[in-house]
Design a protein around this motif. Structure first.
Motif, PDB file in Angstrom:
ATOM      1  N   PRO A  95       0.976  -1.260   0.254  1.00 28.02           N
ATOM      2  CA  PRO A  95       0.056  -0.064  -0.123  1.00 28.02           C
ATOM      3  C   PRO A  95       0.842   1.106   0.112  1.00 28.02           C
ATOM      4  N   SER A  96       0.293   2.151  -0.526  1.00 24.92           N
ATOM      5  CA  SER A  96       1.127   3.460  -0.803  1.00 24.92           C
ATOM      6  C   SER A  96       0.157   4.695  -0.069  1.00 24.92           C
ATOM      7  N   PRO A  97       0.921   5.277   0.986  1.00 23.53           N
ATOM      8  CA  PRO A  97       0.408   6.233   1.564  1.00 23.53           C
ATOM      9  C   PRO A  97       0.268   7.658   1.027  1.00 23.53           C
ATOM     10  N   PRO A  98      -0.440   8.647   1.484  1.00 22.10           N
ATOM     11  CA  PRO A  98      -0.439   9.955   0.699  1.00 22.10           C
ATOM     12  C   PRO A  98       1.037  10.555   0.718  1.00 22.10           C
ATOM     13  N   TYR A  99       1.513  11.337  -0.149  1.00 23.08           N
ATOM     14  CA  TYR A  99       2.726  12.017  -0.162  1.00 23.08           C
ATOM     15  C   TYR A  99       2.539  13.349   0.468  1.00 23.08           C
ATOM     16  N   LEU A 100       3.276  13.843   1.160  1.00 20.69           N
ATOM     17  CA  LEU A 100       3.350  15.296   1.801  1.00 20.69           C
ATOM     18  C   LEU A 100       3.793  16.321   0.677  1.00 20.69           C
ATOM     19  N   VAL A 101       3.291  17.618   0.481  1.00 19.75           N
ATOM     20  CA  VAL A 101       3.911  18.427  -0.013  1.00 19.75           C
ATOM     21  C   VAL A 101       5.297  18.736   0.220  1.00 19.75           C
ATOM     22  N   PRO A 102       6.310  18.623  -0.702  1.00 15.98           N
ATOM     23  CA  PRO A 102       7.580  18.662  -0.661  1.00 15.98           C
ATOM     24  C   PRO A 102       8.529  19.867  -0.029  1.00 15.98           C
ATOM     25  N   VAL A 103       7.607  20.659   0.697  1.00 22.35           N
ATOM     26  CA  VAL A 103       8.240  22.096   1.290  1.00 22.35           C
ATOM     27  C   VAL A 103       7.915  22.207   2.191  1.00 22.35           C
ATOM     28  N   LYS A 104       8.599  23.283   3.147  1.00 23.66           N
ATOM     29  CA  LYS A 104       8.820  23.473   4.509  1.00 23.66           C
ATOM     30  C   LYS A 104       7.042  23.423   5.151  1.00 23.66           C
TER      31      LYS A 104
ATOM     32  N   GLU B  27       6.348  31.820  -3.436  1.00 27.39           N
ATOM     33  CA  GLU B  27       7.146  33.129  -3.584  1.00 27.39           C
ATOM     34  C   GLU B  27       8.635  33.240  -3.358  1.00 27.39           C
ATOM     35  N   LYS B  28       8.833  32.763  -2.482  1.00 28.05           N
ATOM     36  CA  LYS B  28      10.292  32.699  -1.811  1.00 28.05           C
ATOM     37  C   LYS B  28      10.790  31.510  -1.773  1.00 28.05           C
ATOM     38  N   PRO B  29      12.312  31.315  -1.971  1.00 26.76           N
ATOM     39  CA  PRO B  29      13.116  30.025  -1.868  1.00 26.76           C
ATOM     40  C   PRO B  29      12.892  29.561  -0.306  1.00 26.76           C
ATOM     41  N   THR B  30      12.870  28.140  -0.363  1.00 23.04           N
ATOM     42  CA  THR B  30      12.550  27.683   0.919  1.00 23.04           C
ATOM     43  C   THR B  30      13.225  26.450   0.922  1.00 23.04           C
ATOM     44  N   ILE B  31      12.718  25.581   2.159  1.00 23.49           N
ATOM     45  CA  ILE B  31      13.469  24.293   2.540  1.00 23.49           C
ATOM     46  C   ILE B  31      12.646  23.373   1.855  1.00 23.49           C
ATOM     47  N   ILE B  32      13.329  22.371   1.147  1.00 23.50           N
ATOM     48  CA  ILE B  32      12.712  21.155   0.534  1.00 23.50           C
ATOM     49  C   ILE B  32      12.722  20.015   1.602  1.00 23.50           C
ATOM     50  N   CYS B  33      11.617  19.207   1.427  1.00 24.36           N
ATOM     51  CA  CYS B  33      11.431  18.284   2.389  1.00 24.36           C
ATOM     52  C   CYS B  33      11.121  16.878   1.624  1.00 24.36           C
TER      53      CYS B  33
END
Length: 296
Positions: free
Chosen positions: A106-115, A149-155
């Protein structure tokens, strides 16, 4: 193409690729066992095509697909037909990264890959299908773009093992990912699929190859090219699929958790907030990982 023939007990190594070595071992009855030694942090699927079998029989047929896990894996045993005759075999091999047999998990939902807390928009990234260049609706899905809008951390969007990193490039594009020129981090998941995050700032990786990461964990920074009105990261999910003509590398949409609802990454949606709920972060953790996470 390789050819082996022998009439005595032997151990032979064959360098398939840098990651995987195949070894053939013969027992006292002249049966041959093929084993793989995988130096990589992720499994590899090996295709073996037997072109010639001399006094040997493959009970699995001429084409064999086997998965080489990290370390040593027994691939196939070739049965000797006549014990007093010499044996030999001729074969071709192909190597595919990942475990093509793991797709039923089973595959869980993915998170939006940003902070967490970032407001983003999402849209699918597509390419024009070459067979229908005049049909504007004839596009193939390649992944999803997340814009902010602005650069951010990728998760990390999901638990997995860091399988590949390229972070020395300066180019970034808002279109489909170009893995030859863009920076990316690749994550291998336990269901045999891969996630690639591209459009990353050069040399900003916060993880290393072989490291296990969890949803929401910081892995890099987004590209910060000057004069950009919007910034983005691209997320591509891929897997190997077995078809009538062999193995095919396929990109596919996934379910993404947002503050509003779960949406497919092939949808277009604006003004959603990146959230990292604890129940989704812990969904694929084992008991030891859950205990450590609960203590935070």
């Amino acid at each position: 193409m390789k050819f082996f023939t022998t009439s005595i007990l032997f151990l032979i190594g064959n360098l398939l690729f840098a990651q995987v070595q195949i070894v053939a071992e013969q027992d006292q009855d002249r049966n041959l066992s093929l084993m793989a030694f995988n130096k990589s942090v992720i499994p590899y699927t090996i295709q073996i095509e037997f072109l010639k079998l001399e006094n040997l029989e493959s009970l699995e047929g001429r084409f064999v697909f086997a998965v080489a896990m990290t370390g040593k894996t027994n691939l196939i045993k070739l049965q000797s037909i006549y014990t007093n005759e010499k044996v030999g075999f001729q074969y071709n091999t192909k190597l595919y990264k990942g475990n093509y047999q793991a797709g039923d998990l089973p595959s869980p939902p993915y998170l939006v890959p940003v902070k967490e807390g970032k407001v983003i928009s999402m849209r699918p990234l597509t390419v024009q299908l070459p067979e229908n260049p005049k049909n504007s609706e004839s596009h193939a899905y390649t992944g999803a773009g997340f814009f902010f809008e602005k650069p951010t951390i990728i998760c990390a969007p999901r638990k997995g093992i860091i399988s590949e990193i390229k972070m020395d490039g300066e180019n970034a594009s808002s279109g489909p990912s170009d893995f030859n020129s863009e920076n990316f981090i690749e994550i291998y998941h336990q269901d045999g699929t891969f996630s690639r995050l591209t459009g990353l700032k050069a040399n900003s990786a916060k993880v290393t190859v072989g490291e296990t990461v969890f949803p929401g964990q910081e892995i890099a920074e987004s590209s910060s090219a000057p004069n950009q009105e919007t910034h983005h990261v691209k997320m591509v999910q891929s897997r190997w699929e077995m078809g009538d003509f062999g193995m095919t590398w396929v990109n596919f949409p996934v379910s993404v958790f947002t503050d509003q609802r779960e949406v497919l990454s092939s949808e277009t949606i604006s003004g959603i907030e990146s959230l990292h709920p604890r129940d989704i972060i812990s969904m694929e953790m084992d008991k030891k990982e859950l205990k450590k996470y609960a203590g935070k």
